[in-house]
Design a protein around this motif. Structure first.
Motif, PDB file in Angstrom:
ATOM      1  N   GLY A 142       0.808  -1.213   0.000  1.00 51.81           N
ATOM      2  CA  GLY A 142       0.000   0.000   0.000  1.00 51.81           C
ATOM      3  C   GLY A 142       0.842   1.264   0.000  1.00 51.81           C
ATOM      4  O   GLY A 142       0.486   2.265  -0.640  1.00 51.81           O
ATOM      5  N   TYR A 209      -6.702  -1.926  -0.790  1.00 53.73           N
ATOM      6  CA  TYR A 209      -5.505  -1.331  -1.379  1.00 53.73           C
ATOM      7  C   TYR A 209      -5.486  -1.483  -2.898  1.00 53.73           C
ATOM      8  O   TYR A 209      -4.818  -0.721  -3.591  1.00 53.73           O
ATOM      9  N   HIS A 212      -9.950   0.889  -4.956  1.00 57.43           N
ATOM     10  CA  HIS A 212      -9.994   2.122  -4.180  1.00 57.43           C
ATOM     11  C   HIS A 212     -11.400   2.721  -4.219  1.00 57.43           C
ATOM     12  O   HIS A 212     -11.716   3.570  -5.059  1.00 57.43           O
ATOM     13  N   HIS A 265      -5.517   2.132   6.864  1.00 60.18           N
ATOM     14  CA  HIS A 265      -6.090   2.454   5.562  1.00 60.18           C
ATOM     15  C   HIS A 265      -5.820   3.895   5.146  1.00 60.18           C
ATOM     16  O   HIS A 265      -5.500   4.162   3.985  1.00 60.18           O
ATOM     17  N   HIS A 269      -2.272   6.499   2.524  1.00 57.28           N
ATOM     18  CA  HIS A 269      -3.003   6.592   1.269  1.00 57.28           C
ATOM     19  C   HIS A 269      -3.269   8.042   0.900  1.00 57.28           C
ATOM     20  O   HIS A 269      -4.319   8.396   0.411  1.00 57.28           O
TER      21      HIS A 269
END
Length: 313
Positions: A142, A209, A212, A265, A269
């Motif tokens: 990720g 991941y 999306h 998460h 990101h």
């Protein structure tokens, strides 16, 4: 002389045939000096012997102390760094069949409502350790796909520190809290329970991941992550006596476990979330073609230009 007279003629005697009084005195003095020299030499030898004896005794004691210290240090080092002994200690926690690990992975997603009797917890660390390493690999994937930049350290170190820090840190904290709440659980059982609880995190992060969508993540967060959390809560409820103790212990574990999934998460990101916000934002107006004004060229000018080119050729 003829009649055997006993008279001795002193004049005819040789001086060397006997010793006078002076000679005897000198001999006595010389013998006395020799005895004194021998006595002093003997005393010096005795003193040297005593000195050497003390020195030898001290050296022997020093060697004995050094040998004892060496033996004690050697035993401690062999006890601390004996690889075979450490393997023997850890071998029961990793002696597990793959079929048992698969069964426990599936059971970690199925909460069982049984409060009257303590639920069984697998006292092994092979499955939890492999799940933590799997979570490290998923988190590293990720980070790379989102182009995360780490100012201090590396991506691998950050992923390992995050996953192992959560597993060991939260397990220790919940074990301490369970001790205060009189819950029947050991540290190895707590590590195993929380480690298998990361199976839901691995599934959720692996899917989200690569796909999306916010809505998909929240579905997996509540569904898969919630099931693994409920499984751990059900086990702790069965091993804790008292409503207040159950509420404190299980509420703390559920909050930490679900918030950790949210953190994994969203923390790494940033780039992906920026793209999603752009795509999910208001629609951009379509590109419009605008006609440009092109000046009109007369036919006379074109003819003149063509004739000039022809003459040149």
């Amino acid at each position: 002389q003829g009649g055997g007279s006993a008279v001795i003629d002193m004049e005819n005697m040789d001086d060397t045939s006997g010793s006078s009084f002076e000679d005897m005195g000198e001999m006595h003095q010389r013998m006395k000096e020799e005895e004194e020299e021998e006595g002093e030499a003997g005393a010096a030898e005795e003193e040297d012997g005593e000195f050497l004896g003390m020195k030898g005794l001290r050296g022997q004691l020093g060697r004995q102390v050094a040998d004892q210290m060496w033996q004690v240090g050697k035993r401690q080092a062999s006890r601390a760094f004996s690889l075979y002994a450490n393997i023997d200690i850890l071998r029961p926690y990793f002696d597990v069949e793959p079929v048992q690990v698969r069964t426990r992975l599936l059971e970690s997603m199925i909460p069982v409502k049984m409060i009257n009797f303590p639920q069984k917890i697998a006292g092994e660390l092979y499955g939890p350790l492999m799940l933590v390493f799997t979570l490290v690999a998923i988190l590293l994937h990720g980070m790379k796909t989102s182009d995360t930049i780490i100012r201090e350290g590396t991506l691998m170190g950050t992923a390992i520190g995050t996953c192992f820090g959560y597993w060991l840190g939260v397990s220790s904290f919940i074990y301490f809290l369970a001790y205060l709440c009189n819950a029947q659980i050991t540290m190895v059982q707590m590590l195993s329970l929380l480690g298998y609880g990361l199976f839901g995190h691995c599934i959720t992060l692996f899917v989200t991941y690569n796909i999306h969508f916010h809505s998909l993540f929240y579905i997996f967060w509540l569904g898969v992550g919630g099931l693994s959390t409920l499984r751990m809560v059900a086990v702790l409820v069965s091993r804790t006596v008292g409503h207040t103790q159950r509420l404190i212990l299980c509420g703390t574990l559920a909050a930490l476990h679900m918030l950790f999934l949210l953190y994994l998460h969203f923390a790494y990101h940033k780039v992906v979330e920026g793209i999603l916000d752009t795509l999910e934002g208001p629609n951009m107006p379509p590109f419009q073609r605008v006609a440009r004004d092109i000046p009109v060229v007369s036919n006379a000018a074109l003819n003149t230009t063509a004739k000039a080119v022809a003459l040149t050729l």
